[in-house]
Design a protein around this motif. Sequence first.
Motif, mmCIF file in Angstrom:
data_model
loop_
_atom_site.group_PDB
_atom_site.id
_atom_site.type_symbol
_atom_site.label_atom_id
_atom_site.label_comp_id
_atom_site.label_asym_id
_atom_site.label_seq_id
_atom_site.Cartn_x
_atom_site.Cartn_y
_atom_site.Cartn_z
ATOM 1 N N CYS A 73 0.596 -1.250 -0.054
ATOM 2 C CA CYS A 73 -0.124 -0.154 0.014
ATOM 3 C C CYS A 73 0.860 1.239 -0.005
ATOM 4 O O CYS A 73 1.977 1.472 0.874
ATOM 5 C CB CYS A 73 -1.003 0.198 1.211
ATOM 6 S SG CYS A 73 -2.375 -1.059 1.071
ATOM 7 N N PRO A 74 0.595 2.263 -1.112
ATOM 8 C CA PRO A 74 1.272 3.450 -0.959
ATOM 9 C C PRO A 74 0.786 4.288 0.216
ATOM 10 O O PRO A 74 -0.172 4.190 0.697
ATOM 11 C CB PRO A 74 1.011 3.927 -2.271
ATOM 12 C CG PRO A 74 -0.525 3.137 -2.690
ATOM 13 C CD PRO A 74 -0.426 1.780 -2.100
ATOM 14 N N HIS B 200 -2.672 -0.573 -8.502
ATOM 15 C CA HIS B 200 -3.085 -0.657 -7.087
ATOM 16 C C HIS B 200 -4.640 -0.455 -6.843
ATOM 17 O O HIS B 200 -5.211 -1.445 -5.992
ATOM 18 C CB HIS B 200 -2.257 0.000 -6.208
ATOM 19 C CG HIS B 200 -2.394 -0.477 -4.709
ATOM 20 N ND1 HIS B 200 -1.967 -1.558 -4.270
ATOM 21 C CD2 HIS B 200 -2.987 0.027 -3.693
ATOM 22 C CE1 HIS B 200 -2.078 -1.658 -2.770
ATOM 23 N NE2 HIS B 200 -2.812 -0.667 -2.550
ATOM 24 N N CYS C 215 -7.558 -2.308 -4.164
ATOM 25 C CA CYS C 215 -7.041 -2.353 -2.885
ATOM 26 C C CYS C 215 -8.482 -1.480 -2.004
ATOM 27 O O CYS C 215 -8.459 -0.311 -2.219
ATOM 28 C CB CYS C 215 -5.961 -1.553 -2.615
ATOM 29 S SG CYS C 215 -5.566 -1.521 -0.773
ATOM 30 N N CYS D 173 -7.195 1.498 0.224
ATOM 31 C CA CYS D 173 -6.548 2.955 -0.528
ATOM 32 C C CYS D 173 -7.764 3.302 -1.096
ATOM 33 O O CYS D 173 -7.821 4.744 -1.286
ATOM 34 C CB CYS D 173 -5.324 2.289 -1.475
ATOM 35 S SG CYS D 173 -3.914 1.766 -0.487
HETATM 36 ZN ZN LIG Z 1 -3.719 -0.433 -0.862
#
Ligand SMILES: [Zn+2]
Length: 99
Positions: A26-27, A51, A57, A60
């Motif tokens: 995860c960024p 992502h 995700c 996010c």
């Molecule tokens: Zn993520």
Amino acid sequence: MTENDAIDPKLAFTVATVWREERISCPHPHLLQSWLQGGLQGGARDFLAFHLQDSKCPYCNAVLDDLRAQEDLAKAPKLEDLRDRLLRSTVAALRKTRA
Ligand SMILES: [Zn+2]
């Protein structure tokens, strides 16, 4: 020779599942914000798009929803701010006159 070229679908599925469950890659929310504002380029942008859109995700995407809501809030109350500042300076002026 083709054996090494193809990614085992089972393995790919596992990687995606681990990503989603463990949030390994995860960024940082700051990156999500840059992405939202179109400030990312090249690999970082591709990674974020993958992502968020391909691996979807949920964490996010939730953060992204929050950031969008905050941006909407930040855009909206400019007039309120001005009114508040006017009110405050008026109050300050009134206090000065009384003192
Ligand atoms: Zn993520």
